[in-house]
Design an enzyme around this catalytic site. Structure first.
Site, PDB file in Angstrom:
ATOM      1  N   GLU A  58       0.812  -1.219   0.000  1.00 23.57           N
ATOM      2  CA  GLU A  58       0.000   0.000   0.000  1.00 23.57           C
ATOM      3  C   GLU A  58       0.843   1.265   0.000  1.00 23.57           C
ATOM      4  O   GLU A  58       0.504   2.251  -0.669  1.00 23.57           O
ATOM      5  CB  GLU A  58      -0.925   0.002   1.220  1.00 23.57           C
ATOM      6  CG  GLU A  58      -1.856   1.210   1.264  1.00 23.57           C
ATOM      7  CD  GLU A  58      -2.734   1.202   2.500  1.00 23.57           C
ATOM      8  OE1 GLU A  58      -3.591   2.091   2.601  1.00 23.57           O
ATOM      9  OE2 GLU A  58      -2.557   0.320   3.356  1.00 23.57           O
ATOM     10  N   ASP A  59       1.969   1.266   0.719  1.00 19.33           N
ATOM     11  CA  ASP A  59       2.718   2.506   0.941  1.00 19.33           C
ATOM     12  C   ASP A  59       4.029   2.617   0.176  1.00 19.33           C
ATOM     13  O   ASP A  59       4.732   3.625   0.304  1.00 19.33           O
ATOM     14  CB  ASP A  59       3.019   2.670   2.443  1.00 19.33           C
ATOM     15  CG  ASP A  59       1.747   2.869   3.255  1.00 19.33           C
ATOM     16  OD1 ASP A  59       0.715   3.214   2.663  1.00 19.33           O
ATOM     17  OD2 ASP A  59       1.789   2.663   4.489  1.00 19.33           O
TER      18      ASP A  59
END
Length: 721
Positions: free
Chosen positions: A76-77
């Site tokens: 996600e990051d």
């Protein structure tokens, strides 16, 4: 600061054969990918996945789950793909990371379809592999511990979401330790003033409470030894702040009136010693008969087992006692994490685990439900189930508090529920609204051919019962609406002097159906019957302009009467409009008194126009059974219809001199008119002050409530309609 070696040691202690190399590679990879990223606290981002992994290792989770804790944010990051994770750490870890990533953006409930779909995703992920939600709970726990570094509005949103979604999930999975921490942390940020005030009050009494606990623990240990009970330990503790807060709110009492602030836990080695210890407690301390609970013989549906009793000593001190074995205690604290079996490293076999049956029920029911209904059913399933009833043959049926014989009948079988005509409880005939108590023996009477009643929706509580009754009512309502719609269309055709056979055979009729979004004729009839479509709208394409004007020149007798009644009695509310429809009688429901800015729904009534209910209204949930009769409602622009609403509020406050004056001044300071006040004094040193205020919209009301809550001594502020 937590280090990877701390995590490794915990994994090795609980899983000696674990692949530690996998864990170390995950740590190095996570450190590399998150390099340069910082948390709102100013710490390197790596501290977060490390803490999540440490929480999971402390819960004795397997190495794949702990590895997922280290990697749960990289997809996600960072620029890392799921394919990269699978290639480097295996298919199972990639599957878990994918599951956590999909539910990482769960929004505040229950605002719209997209957010409800996120909730569905989480439930599906939990069924697929329960370890996904265990990682997510660890992730949320650490985020809540560091929530103070975020903006106030963001803290409020995340804390509310945690209290509504994650804490209940932890409870349903039996993870009381996680649940307790999430609830207290949420309380701290949702209502910081109440939290700090209560914390200060509890700490002020901590000296006497701790002294009492030390004394009573020593006395219990002495009595248990004298009686020969084989126990492991006796522990004293103070109730959690959020638990105390709920009790104060529920009973409307000050802290001084909470007599069971202290609690004692006795741990034994075997089940029989639990009952032996219970007998000793009741021998030397007086028990409250209605507060003795045996969750060992009949465990809660999340696996929790313990004996509960509340006792009072000669000095007048009351305290709660929990008695359980060490094994029961670990399950009570860690829940499903304490006994989950990972077969061949997959960890996704839920077929035989009782604690996840409710998940499969949610998946089954969500197939044919709207987003709002699914969210409501999810919340219902999250509530503790503490009522245990029996069939005449001795089968145990677990139900929510407040369940009725109808709920019990549907829990047995759909047809038993549909054909239920009566019930006996412990051999005595009771109303179908009877609220089942622990230990009741329920005997359901059925009659072949009997059908569910709409009234049942006003008192049944289980998701299964509501789903089954709603399905049947919807089908019956559709049949009736089709018949009514057909008659209305035929009557309008007579008025316009056209033949229905000609209309139905005309090629243009197919266009009419498709233009209104109907696939078949019955769908059109149903819409007409529900009042969502006018017959003249359907028939206009088949009538000349001249013929239509001639037929419309003289209003029907019904229209004349309707207009006369509206004018004479001033019915309807001209601050409200029905989206896409003109000249329809609409009025606010008295049961909930909706005001401008509130989320509302319109319900097409028979012969009384559209009743407008606030979505918070208890009646609104029952009306949703007939979704075809629900219409969208709009508030007219404020500048067009600026007007006042009278809203009654109930304020519970400490009984002190000047309380009413302080409340009146708080309201006057925000330039709000008070139309009525009444005061009631209670015996427990508290008072209820009913105040009716004139407000313009929901934002104005929220300012009034906030002002009242800020007055010293105020315990609660509630809107009463």
């Amino acid at each position: 600061m937590i280090r990877i070696d701390d995590v490794v040691r915990k994994v090795e202690r609980f899983h000696p054969d674990a692949d530690i190399e996998l864990l170390r590679r995950a740590y190095i990879f996570s450190a590399k990918e998150h390099l340069g990223q910082m948390r709102a606290s100013g710490e390197p981002y790596l501290t977060h996945p490390l803490t999540v992994a440490d929480i999971l290792a402390s819960q004795r989770m397997d190495v794949e789950t702990v590895t997922t804790g280290l990697l749960h944010d990289v997809v996600e990051d960072t620029l890392t793909s799921l394919e990269d994770i699978e290639k480097l750490f295996g298919k199972s870890v990639a599957h878990l990371v994918d599951g956590v990533t999909k539910i990482s953006n769960l929004g505040k409930l229950p605002k719209d379809q997209a957010q409800a779909e996120n909730l569905r995703k989480m439930v599906l992920a939990m069924v697929d592999d329960i370890r996904v939600v265990l990682v997510k709970l660890a992730d949320r726990t650490h985020n809540m511990r560091t929530l103070g570094f975020l903006r106030p509005d963001k803290r409020q949103r995340i804390a509310q979401e945690t209290l509504e979604v994650y804490a209940p999930i932890a409870h349903r999975l039996g993870m009381s330790k996680v649940r307790a921490e999430l609830e207290d942390l949420s309380f701290q940020h949702i209502d910081p003033e109440a939290y700090q005030r209560l914390k200060a009050e509890v700490e002020a009494r901590s000296g006497s409470t701790e002294a009492f606990l030390q004394e009573v623990v020593a006395r219990i240990e002495e009595r248990l030894k004298d009686e020969g009970v084989d126990f492991v330990s006796v522990q004293g503790r103070v109730k959690r702040l959020y638990s105390i807060y709920l009790k104060l709110q529920r009973q409307k009492i000050p802290l001084e009136k909470v007599y069971d602030l202290a609690a004692v836990r006795i741990l034994t080695r075997e089940d029989k010693d639990c009952y032996f210890a219970l007998g000793v407690m009741h021998k030397y301390w007086h028990p409250f008969q209605d507060r003795i609970k045996d969750f060992i013989a009949v465990a809660r549906d999340n696996g929790y087992q313990s004996l509960h009793t509340s006792v009072i000593g000669s000095e007048g001190y009351q305290f709660e006692v929990q008695i359980r074995t060490e094994a029961m205690h670990r399950i009570a604290e860690e829940g499903i994490a304490a006994h989950w079996k990972y077969k061949e490293g997959k960890g996704n076999d839920t077929s035989e685990d009782e604690s996840t049956i409710w998940l499969r029920r949610l998946i089954e029911w969500q197939q044919n439900e709207s987003a709002e209904e699914f969210v409501q059913n999810f919340k219902t399933e999250m509530k503790p189930r503490e009522v245990y009833a029996f069939t005449p043959k001795g089968k145990v049926v677990q139900l929510p508090v407040g369940a009725t014989p109808i709920d019990f009948a549907y829990a047995i079988h759909t047809e038993v529920g549909n054909q239920c005509t009566g019930a006996k409880v412990n051999g005595r005939i009771v109303p179908l609204k009877y609220k089942i108590q622990n230990g009741d023996v329920i005997d359901i009477a059925t009659t072949p051919g009997h059908l569910p009643s709409r009234d049942w929706m006003t008192f049944i509580v289980t998701t299964r019962a509501r789903s089954k009754v709603k399905h049947w009512l919807t089908e019956q309502q559709r049949i009736s609406s089709i018949e009514l719609g057909k008659k209305l269309l035929e009557k309008e055709a007579q008025r316009l002097r056209v033949k229905m056979r000609t209309v139905l055979e005309d090629e243009k009729f197919k266009t009419v159906l498709s233009d209104h979004g109907f696939g078949k004729l019955d769908d059109l009839y149903a819409a007409l019957g529900y009042g969502k479509l006018l017959p003249r709208t359907v028939l206009r394409p088949f009538v000349s302009q001249e013929a239509a004007e001639k037929a419309d020149a003289k209003p029907s007798r019904l229209q004349q009467v309707s207009q006369a009644v509206k004018k004479a009695l001033k019915l309807g509310d001209d601050r409200i409009t029905i989206k896409g429809v003109d000249d329809v009688l609409a009025q606010r429901a008295r049961c909930c008194n909706p005001i401008r800015g509130e989320d509302v729904i319109g319900y097409v009534t028979q012969g009384k126009g559209v009743a407008v209910h606030a979505k918070r209204c208890t009646n609104a949930a029952n009306l949703m059974v007939n979704r075809e009769r629900i219409v969208e409602i709009e508030w007219l622009d404020e500048e067009k219809k600026a007007s006042l609403y009278s809203v009654p509020l109930a304020v519970t406050t400490e009984d002190r001199q000047g309380a009413l004056a302080a409340l009146v001044n708080a309201i006057a300071n925000i330039k709000t008119n008070i139309s009525d006040t009444r005061t009631t004094i209670y015996d427990n040193a508290s008072a209820r002050i009913d105040i009716t205020v004139d407000i313009t919209d929901i934002a104005h009301l929220e300012r009034v409530i906030a002002a009242l809550k800020g007055v010293t001594g105020v315990i609660t502020v509630e809107r009463t309609s």
